[in-house]
Design an enzyme around this catalytic site. Structure first.
Site, PDB file in Angstrom:
ATOM      1  N   GLY A  98       0.781  -1.233   0.000  1.00  0.00           N
ATOM      2  CA  GLY A  98       0.000   0.000   0.000  1.00  0.00           C
ATOM      3  C   GLY A  98       0.806   1.273   0.000  1.00  0.00           C
ATOM      4  O   GLY A  98       0.337   2.306   0.472  1.00  0.00           O
ATOM      5  N   SER A  99       2.031   1.251  -0.516  1.00  0.00           N
ATOM      6  CA  SER A  99       2.816   2.503  -0.548  1.00  0.00           C
ATOM      7  C   SER A  99       2.179   3.521  -1.494  1.00  0.00           C
ATOM      8  O   SER A  99       2.258   4.732  -1.265  1.00  0.00           O
ATOM      9  CB  SER A  99       4.265   2.219  -0.951  1.00  0.00           C
ATOM     10  OG  SER A  99       4.349   1.849  -2.317  1.00  0.00           O
ATOM     11  N   ASN A 100       1.520   3.055  -2.547  1.00  0.00           N
ATOM     12  CA  ASN A 100       0.809   3.995  -3.428  1.00  0.00           C
ATOM     13  C   ASN A 100      -0.422   4.563  -2.729  1.00  0.00           C
ATOM     14  O   ASN A 100      -0.755   5.739  -2.897  1.00  0.00           O
ATOM     15  CB  ASN A 100       0.419   3.310  -4.728  1.00  0.00           C
ATOM     16  CG  ASN A 100       1.592   3.261  -5.695  1.00  0.00           C
ATOM     17  OD1 ASN A 100       1.972   4.270  -6.268  1.00  0.00           O
ATOM     18  ND2 ASN A 100       2.184   2.087  -5.851  1.00  0.00           N
ATOM     19  N   LEU A 120      -4.074  -6.925  -7.320  1.00  0.00           N
ATOM     20  CA  LEU A 120      -3.635  -7.931  -8.296  1.00  0.00           C
ATOM     21  C   LEU A 120      -4.761  -8.730  -8.944  1.00  0.00           C
ATOM     22  O   LEU A 120      -4.513  -9.571  -9.790  1.00  0.00           O
ATOM     23  CB  LEU A 120      -2.634  -8.885  -7.625  1.00  0.00           C
ATOM     24  CG  LEU A 120      -1.339  -8.200  -7.155  1.00  0.00           C
ATOM     25  CD1 LEU A 120      -0.399  -9.205  -6.516  1.00  0.00           C
ATOM     26  CD2 LEU A 120      -0.653  -7.482  -8.313  1.00  0.00           C
ATOM     27  N   ASN A 133      -5.766   2.683 -12.518  1.00  0.00           N
ATOM     28  CA  ASN A 133      -4.797   1.681 -12.073  1.00  0.00           C
ATOM     29  C   ASN A 133      -3.392   2.219 -12.293  1.00  0.00           C
ATOM     30  O   ASN A 133      -3.168   3.068 -13.157  1.00  0.00           O
ATOM     31  CB  ASN A 133      -4.978   0.373 -12.853  1.00  0.00           C
ATOM     32  CG  ASN A 133      -3.987  -0.711 -12.416  1.00  0.00           C
ATOM     33  OD1 ASN A 133      -3.833  -0.981 -11.238  1.00  0.00           O
ATOM     34  ND2 ASN A 133      -3.289  -1.291 -13.385  1.00  0.00           N
ATOM     35  N   HIS A 172       0.612   0.984 -13.010  1.00  0.00           N
ATOM     36  CA  HIS A 172       1.393  -0.167 -13.463  1.00  0.00           C
ATOM     37  C   HIS A 172       2.861   0.243 -13.547  1.00  0.00           C
ATOM     38  O   HIS A 172       3.173   1.289 -14.144  1.00  0.00           O
ATOM     39  CB  HIS A 172       0.875  -0.639 -14.830  1.00  0.00           C
ATOM     40  CG  HIS A 172       1.579  -1.850 -15.341  1.00  0.00           C
ATOM     41  ND1 HIS A 172       1.337  -3.105 -14.838  1.00  0.00           N
ATOM     42  CD2 HIS A 172       2.551  -1.982 -16.270  1.00  0.00           C
ATOM     43  CE1 HIS A 172       2.127  -3.968 -15.451  1.00  0.00           C
ATOM     44  NE2 HIS A 172       2.872  -3.315 -16.325  1.00  0.00           N
ATOM     45  N   ASP A 202      -4.374  -3.775 -17.723  1.00  0.00           N
ATOM     46  CA  ASP A 202      -3.358  -2.771 -18.112  1.00  0.00           C
ATOM     47  C   ASP A 202      -3.597  -2.224 -19.518  1.00  0.00           C
ATOM     48  O   ASP A 202      -2.658  -2.043 -20.290  1.00  0.00           O
ATOM     49  CB  ASP A 202      -1.946  -3.413 -18.058  1.00  0.00           C
ATOM     50  CG  ASP A 202      -1.659  -3.983 -16.692  1.00  0.00           C
ATOM     51  OD1 ASP A 202      -0.986  -5.034 -16.640  1.00  0.00           O
ATOM     52  OD2 ASP A 202      -2.129  -3.411 -15.698  1.00  0.00           O
ATOM     53  N   GLU A 238       6.240   6.294  -9.008  1.00  0.00           N
ATOM     54  CA  GLU A 238       4.826   5.915  -8.831  1.00  0.00           C
ATOM     55  C   GLU A 238       4.149   6.830  -7.818  1.00  0.00           C
ATOM     56  O   GLU A 238       3.014   7.285  -8.001  1.00  0.00           O
ATOM     57  CB  GLU A 238       4.716   4.467  -8.335  1.00  0.00           C
ATOM     58  CG  GLU A 238       5.147   3.440  -9.344  1.00  0.00           C
ATOM     59  CD  GLU A 238       4.970   2.035  -8.817  1.00  0.00           C
ATOM     60  OE1 GLU A 238       3.949   1.777  -8.165  1.00  0.00           O
ATOM     61  OE2 GLU A 238       5.841   1.207  -9.071  1.00  0.00           O
TER      62      GLU A 238
HETATM   63  C1  GRF Z   1       4.030  -1.324  -7.172  1.00  0.00           C
HETATM   64  O1  GRF Z   1       5.099  -1.583  -8.041  1.00  0.00           O
HETATM   65  C2  GRF Z   1       2.792  -1.083  -7.997  1.00  0.00           C
HETATM   66  O2  GRF Z   1       3.043  -0.458  -9.220  1.00  0.00           O
HETATM   67  C3  GRF Z   1       2.321  -2.456  -8.252  1.00  0.00           C
HETATM   68  O3  GRF Z   1       2.465  -3.101  -6.988  1.00  0.00           O
HETATM   69  C4  GRF Z   1       3.673  -2.594  -6.391  1.00  0.00           C
HETATM   70  C5  GRF Z   1       3.460  -2.347  -4.924  1.00  0.00           C
HETATM   71  O4  GRF Z   1       2.554  -1.298  -4.776  1.00  0.00           O
HETATM   72  N1  GRF Z   1       0.994  -2.466  -8.777  1.00  0.00           N
HETATM   73  P1  GRF Z   1       2.091  -0.799  -3.302  1.00  0.00           P
HETATM   74  O5  GRF Z   1       3.346  -0.495  -2.514  1.00  0.00           O
HETATM   75  O6  GRF Z   1       1.320  -1.945  -2.682  1.00  0.00           O
HETATM   76  O7  GRF Z   1       1.263   0.418  -3.575  1.00  0.00           O
END
Ligand code: GRF
Length: 200
Positions: free
Chosen positions: A14-16, A94, A111, A113, A154, A183
């Site tokens: 979940g960093s995004n 995913l 989304n 990617h 995608d 990202e």
């Molecule tokens: C990231 O590379 C994102 O692009 C992909 O999953 C990876 C982890 O994302 N979809 P996050 O840290 O869980 O947001």
């Protein structure tokens, strides 16, 4: 002004999601949007913990409890509707989104990617698989794409892309780390563009 209500779907760290939360608090999304729901298909997805820390509804939906993707996505739709979500963001999510949910949020589901689509996208192209393919192909650059979601993996139209160099000595982890930094800038940028373009 009414803030756009964002629902985020995660499967992992979940960093995004965190980047979107932070942008809503003090960045370009501040005053314009707020994350009101996080849904994960994994009980241990750290994204759920990030939501809880910010007093955001955090919901684990166990995919194995549903007959098929359509039934699972109907439940996701119910959770989104309950929080009156305007904009859906897949962030490290995913699973494939069933057509009915894509259509319900047509033009309002995004989304991210970790590659420069349309290259290195599609089924099975996620996480390190992407970066390994980029290195194996001898690419000199890679990057991130934020795009609208349609019925294929995608595949929807691109909103934002950010590029990074790929060095001859890079491992997949090196590329992943360099792309992830971009990202976290790209997702808030893309949401800002979508907010500017349409009244959600
Ligand atoms: C990231 O590379 C994102 O692009 C992909 O999953 C990876 C982890 O994302 N979809 P996050 O840290 O869980 O947001």
């Amino acid at each position: 002004m009414k803030k756009t209500r964002i629902g985020v779907l995660v499967s992992g760290g979940g960093s995004n999601l965190q980047a979107i939360i932070d942008s809503c608090a003090t960045g370009i999304l501040s005053g314009r949007a707020e994350v009101v729901l996080v849904i994960a298909n994994k009980a241990d997805a750290y994204g759920l913990e990030r939501a809880r820390k910010h007093n955001i509804d955090a919901v684990f939906l166990d995919r194995t409890q549903y007959a098929d993707s359509a039934a699972y996505c109907r439940r996701i739709g119910e959770e989104l509707k309950l929080r009156q979500v305007d904009l859906v963001c897949l962030a490290g999510y995913l699973l494939k989104v069933a057509p009915a949910l894509v259509q319900a949020y047509h033009g309002r589901i995004l989304n991210i990617h970790p590659a420069l689509l349309p290259k290195y996208g599609g089924k099975g192209m996620y996480g390190h698989h992407v970066h390994e393919a980029v290195i194996a192909a001898g690419e000199k650059e890679s990057g991130v794409t934020v795009h609208f979601v349609d019925e294929e993996y995608d595949h929807g139209s691109v909103i934002v892309q950010r590029r990074v160099p790929v060095l001859p000595t890079d491992t997949a982890d090196d590329v992943a780390r360099r792309v992830l930094v971009e990202e976290h800038k790209a997702y808030p940028e893309a949401i800002s563009i979508v907010l500017g373009a349409v009244r959600t």
